[in-house]
Design a protein around this motif. Sequence first.
Motif, PDB file in Angstrom:
ATOM      1  N   LEU A   4      -7.046  19.101 -22.495  1.00 40.40           N
ATOM      2  CA  LEU A   4      -7.545  18.938 -21.128  1.00 40.40           C
ATOM      3  C   LEU A   4      -6.658  19.682 -20.131  1.00 40.40           C
ATOM      4  N   LEU A   5      -5.350  19.577 -20.298  1.00 39.58           N
ATOM      5  CA  LEU A   5      -4.435  20.281 -19.400  1.00 39.58           C
ATOM      6  C   LEU A   5      -4.586  21.796 -19.549  1.00 39.58           C
ATOM      7  N   ILE A   6      -4.776  22.259 -20.767  1.00 39.55           N
ATOM      8  CA  ILE A   6      -4.984  23.693 -20.997  1.00 39.55           C
ATOM      9  C   ILE A   6      -6.261  24.155 -20.296  1.00 39.55           C
ATOM     10  N   ALA A   7      -7.334  23.391 -20.452  1.00 36.94           N
ATOM     11  CA  ALA A   7      -8.607  23.758 -19.820  1.00 36.94           C
ATOM     12  C   ALA A   7      -8.479  23.758 -18.298  1.00 36.94           C
ATOM     13  N   LYS A   8      -7.830  22.733 -17.748  1.00 37.35           N
ATOM     14  CA  LYS A   8      -7.636  22.668 -16.294  1.00 37.35           C
ATOM     15  C   LYS A   8      -6.794  23.845 -15.803  1.00 37.35           C
ATOM     16  N   THR A   9      -5.732  24.147 -16.534  1.00 37.34           N
ATOM     17  CA  THR A   9      -4.843  25.237 -16.134  1.00 37.34           C
ATOM     18  C   THR A   9      -5.566  26.574 -16.188  1.00 37.34           C
ATOM     19  N   LEU A  10      -6.310  26.820 -17.259  1.00 41.27           N
ATOM     20  CA  LEU A  10      -7.059  28.077 -17.361  1.00 41.27           C
ATOM     21  C   LEU A  10      -8.108  28.186 -16.260  1.00 41.27           C
ATOM     22  N   GLY A  11      -8.793  27.088 -15.982  1.00 46.90           N
ATOM     23  CA  GLY A  11      -9.779  27.089 -14.899  1.00 46.90           C
ATOM     24  C   GLY A  11      -9.136  27.374 -13.553  1.00 46.90           C
ATOM     25  N   LEU A  12      -7.993  26.744 -13.317  1.00 45.17           N
ATOM     26  CA  LEU A  12      -7.277  26.971 -12.066  1.00 45.17           C
ATOM     27  C   LEU A  12      -6.775  28.410 -11.979  1.00 45.17           C
ATOM     28  N   PHE A  13      -6.276  28.939 -13.089  1.00 48.57           N
ATOM     29  CA  PHE A  13      -5.862  30.348 -13.114  1.00 48.57           C
ATOM     30  C   PHE A  13      -7.043  31.263 -12.789  1.00 48.57           C
ATOM     31  N   PHE A  14      -8.198  30.979 -13.374  1.00 48.69           N
ATOM     32  CA  PHE A  14      -9.378  31.815 -13.148  1.00 48.69           C
ATOM     33  C   PHE A  14      -9.789  31.782 -11.674  1.00 48.69           C
ATOM     34  N   THR A  16      -7.901  31.031  -9.165  1.00 50.70           N
ATOM     35  CA  THR A  16      -6.825  31.696  -8.429  1.00 50.70           C
ATOM     36  C   THR A  16      -7.001  33.212  -8.486  1.00 50.70           C
ATOM     37  N   ALA A  17      -7.331  33.718  -9.661  1.00 50.62           N
ATOM     38  CA  ALA A  17      -7.530  35.164  -9.824  1.00 50.62           C
ATOM     39  C   ALA A  17      -8.716  35.655  -8.997  1.00 50.62           C
ATOM     40  N   ILE A  18      -9.786  34.896  -8.981  1.00 52.19           N
ATOM     41  CA  ILE A  18     -10.956  35.288  -8.177  1.00 52.19           C
ATOM     42  C   ILE A  18     -10.571  35.361  -6.700  1.00 52.19           C
ATOM     43  N   SER A  46      -9.185  34.450   1.844  1.00 52.90           N
ATOM     44  CA  SER A  46      -9.140  34.416   0.390  1.00 52.90           C
ATOM     45  C   SER A  46      -7.706  34.522  -0.129  1.00 52.90           C
ATOM     46  N   LEU A  47      -6.905  35.375   0.489  1.00 46.92           N
ATOM     47  CA  LEU A  47      -5.508  35.501   0.060  1.00 46.92           C
ATOM     48  C   LEU A  47      -4.700  34.253   0.406  1.00 46.92           C
ATOM     49  N   ALA A  48      -5.032  33.604   1.508  1.00 41.89           N
ATOM     50  CA  ALA A  48      -4.362  32.341   1.837  1.00 41.89           C
ATOM     51  C   ALA A  48      -4.736  31.266   0.811  1.00 41.89           C
ATOM     52  N   VAL A  49      -5.995  31.224   0.425  1.00 45.29           N
ATOM     53  CA  VAL A  49      -6.440  30.280  -0.611  1.00 45.29           C
ATOM     54  C   VAL A  49      -5.735  30.596  -1.931  1.00 45.29           C
ATOM     55  N   PHE A  50      -5.625  31.867  -2.252  1.00 44.58           N
ATOM     56  CA  PHE A  50      -4.916  32.295  -3.456  1.00 44.58           C
ATOM     57  C   PHE A  50      -3.483  31.751  -3.466  1.00 44.58           C
ATOM     58  N   ALA A  51      -2.773  31.935  -2.368  1.00 51.24           N
ATOM     59  CA  ALA A  51      -1.387  31.461  -2.292  1.00 51.24           C
ATOM     60  C   ALA A  51      -1.322  29.943  -2.429  1.00 51.24           C
ATOM     61  N   TRP A  52      -2.243  29.253  -1.800  1.00 44.59           N
ATOM     62  CA  TRP A  52      -2.279  27.792  -1.906  1.00 44.59           C
ATOM     63  C   TRP A  52      -2.570  27.358  -3.341  1.00 44.59           C
ATOM     64  N   LEU A  53      -3.523  28.023  -3.988  1.00 47.86           N
ATOM     65  CA  LEU A  53      -3.867  27.671  -5.368  1.00 47.86           C
ATOM     66  C   LEU A  53      -2.670  27.820  -6.304  1.00 47.86           C
ATOM     67  N   LEU A  54      -1.834  28.815  -6.052  1.00 45.36           N
ATOM     68  CA  LEU A  54      -0.647  28.986  -6.899  1.00 45.36           C
ATOM     69  C   LEU A  54       0.277  27.772  -6.838  1.00 45.36           C
ATOM     70  N   THR A  55       0.243  27.054  -5.728  1.00 49.67           N
ATOM     71  CA  THR A  55       1.113  25.878  -5.603  1.00 49.67           C
ATOM     72  C   THR A  55       0.596  24.686  -6.406  1.00 49.67           C
ATOM     73  N   LEU A  56      -0.619  24.745  -6.883  1.00 47.59           N
ATOM     74  CA  LEU A  56      -1.217  23.622  -7.609  1.00 47.59           C
ATOM     75  C   LEU A  56      -0.934  23.652  -9.106  1.00 47.59           C
ATOM     76  N   VAL A  74      -7.540  39.548 -17.416  1.00 50.11           N
ATOM     77  CA  VAL A  74      -8.867  39.315 -17.995  1.00 50.11           C
ATOM     78  C   VAL A  74      -9.914  39.160 -16.888  1.00 50.11           C
ATOM     79  N   THR A  75      -9.576  38.403 -15.856  1.00 48.00           N
ATOM     80  CA  THR A  75     -10.510  38.201 -14.748  1.00 48.00           C
ATOM     81  C   THR A  75     -10.811  39.523 -14.044  1.00 48.00           C
ATOM     82  N   ALA A  76      -9.794  40.349 -13.859  1.00 49.65           N
ATOM     83  CA  ALA A  76     -10.002  41.647 -13.214  1.00 49.65           C
ATOM     84  C   ALA A  76     -10.930  42.529 -14.048  1.00 49.65           C
ATOM     85  N   LEU A  77     -10.790  42.468 -15.355  1.00 49.11           N
ATOM     86  CA  LEU A  77     -11.685  43.251 -16.212  1.00 49.11           C
ATOM     87  C   LEU A  77     -13.117  42.720 -16.139  1.00 49.11           C
ATOM     88  N   LEU A  78     -13.263  41.410 -16.100  1.00 49.16           N
ATOM     89  CA  LEU A  78     -14.602  40.831 -15.954  1.00 49.16           C
ATOM     90  C   LEU A  78     -15.210  41.220 -14.604  1.00 49.16           C
TER      91      LEU A  78
END
Length: 112
Positions: A4-14, A16-18, A46-56, A74-78
Motif C-alpha cells: 500500500l505504501l509503495i502504491a501510494k508513493t508511486l501515485g504521489l510521484f506520478f 508530482t511529475a505531472i 503548477s510548479l507551486a503544487v509540484f513543490a508542495w507535493l514533494l513535501t508530502l 517514465v512520466t516524461a516519456l509517457l
Amino acid sequence: MSVLLIAKTLGLFFITAIAEIIGCYLPYLWLKKDGSAWLLIPAAISLAVFAWLLTLHPAESGRVYAAYGGVYVVTALLWLKAVEGASLSTYDAVGAAFTLTGMAIIAVGWNH
C-alpha cells in the motif's frame, strides 16, 4: 515497505511529475509555440503544487528527489507520447526500466 505504501508513493510521484511537467511545458508553449503569456499563470501554480507535493513524500528530501527522478523519467516519456505524439523507442523503454530500478533500490532503503 508495504504494498500500500509503495502504491501510494508511486501515485504521489506520478502526480508530482505531472505537476512539474505541466509547470515547464506551459512556458515552453509560450516561448516556442507562440502560446499566450497567460500560460505562465497556470504554469506558476503548477510548479507551486509540484513543490508542495514533494513535501508530502515519506522520506528525507534528498532521497525523495533521487527516487522521484525515476518516476519523472517514465512520466516524461509517457507525456512525450500522449501529448506530443512522439514515438518511443526501445532505448526509451530500457532507460525507463533502469531508472525505475534505481528508484526502487533507493525507496527500499527508506526504512533502513
